[in-house]
Write an enzyme that holds these catalytic residues in place. Structure first.
Site, PDB file in Angstrom:
ATOM      1  CD  GLU A 130      -2.660   1.377   2.504  1.00  0.00           C
ATOM      2  OE1 GLU A 130      -2.886   2.516   2.935  1.00  0.00           O
ATOM      3  OE2 GLU A 130      -3.051   0.335   3.087  1.00  0.00           O
ATOM      4  CB  CYS A 203      -9.324   1.403   6.868  1.00  0.00           C
ATOM      5  SG  CYS A 203     -10.871   0.545   6.524  1.00  0.00           S
TER       6      CYS A 203
END
Length: 292
Positions: A130, A203
């Site tokens: 990521e 998140c």
């Protein structure tokens, strides 16, 4: 002895979506390439390999032509899309929507920081899939910070915009935010609005699991945390369990269980990372029930 699986553990939406896309594609073809491990869990990677999923590296991607390649939930830098276009590769893009939104925010912040002679800082693990996608939005100019020593890479006299890898610890992010603020004050004597902007981009499917796991860990004598060793999220969540229950153990599969862990135990809690499949936690639970 009672064995309970945490209903809040297991795949997050992004990982579940990527795996479903891979399985749907493999129903139509004998095999499918995937750029990097589709999930940081060796057991799941092996299961999908048996169905035809073949993991490739970035170097191997450049040699492929006229085929299909899956982009996993972690997302990819712009370079990957350019290679695909050049080599006539059809990309099956399973990038998590949360990650894609963050990539866009990082790109806009980078453009703004260039105008202000500032810098983009990313709280995350250097080399993580990521993070590679995020730094790609900044032409590899973003500063990646994980440990205190990494702070030496930042120029505290210039404006700073901070983001986080989506799966990092909330506590870790705010600890880093405070340290950066302290460094700016030490350098400039005060903290002004234009000096520093911190964006909590973790998140919430991940961060919300921390208080849930904290409660779950207190409810059981022993905690068995199931996760792949490569999982950044797994290490962070296991830390939550260990801080609440010293009898917490990290395993990749049921073969790593030790009988001594279950002495004087009336209740066992099974939980895992956002990259841990439910079938694996069930397999561990069944093994404990039948053997211990």
């Amino acid at each position: 002895m009672k064995v309970t699986i945490d209903n809040n553990s297991g795949y997050c939406f992004g990982v579940e979506f990527a795996i479903q896309m891979a399985e749907d594609e493999m129903e139509l073809a004998d095999n499918l390439y995937c750029l990097g491990d589709i999930v940081h869990n060796d057991m799941e990677v092996k299961r999908l390999y048996s169905k035809g999923l073949r993991i490739i590296s970035r170097d191997e991607l450049q040699t492929l032509k006229n085929c299909k390649v899956l982009i996993r939930a972690h997302g990819e830098p712009p370079e990957t899309y350019q290679i695909a276009l050049k080599n006539n590769i059809e990309l099956i893009d399973a990038s998590c929507p949360v990650v894609l939104k963050l990539q866009n925010r990082v790109k806009h912040a980078y453009d703004k920081m260039k105008e202000q002679h500032g810098q983009v800082v990313i709280y995350g693990k250097k080399g993580h899939a990521e993070v590679i996608g995020l730094t790609g939005q900044t032409r590899e100019e973003a500063v990646v910070v994980m440990e205190d020593n990494d702070l030496e890479q930042i120029d505290f006299s210039r404006p700073i915009t901070l983001f986080s890898q989506t799966t990092k610890s909330t506590k870790g992010f705010y600890d880093l935010k405070k340290k950066i603020e302290e460094r700016i004050v030490a350098q400039k004597g005060q903290l002004e609005v234009l000096d520093f902007k911190a964006n909590d981009s973790i998140c919430r499917q991940v961060s919300n699991r921390e208080p849930q796991l904290s409660r779950f860990s207190k409810e059981h004598d022993v905690i068995i945390f199931v996760s792949g060793k490569k999982s950044s999220n797994g290490r962070a969540l296991f830390g939550v369990c260990k801080s609440e229950n010293n009898r917490s153990y990290f395993i990749e599969n049921e073969q790593m269980l030790e009988s001594g862990w279950f002495e004087d135990c009336m209740s066992v809690g099974i939980c895992g990372a956002t990259s841990t499949p439910m079938w694996l936690m069930e397999q561990v639970a069944n093994h404990i029930k039948h053997k211990y």
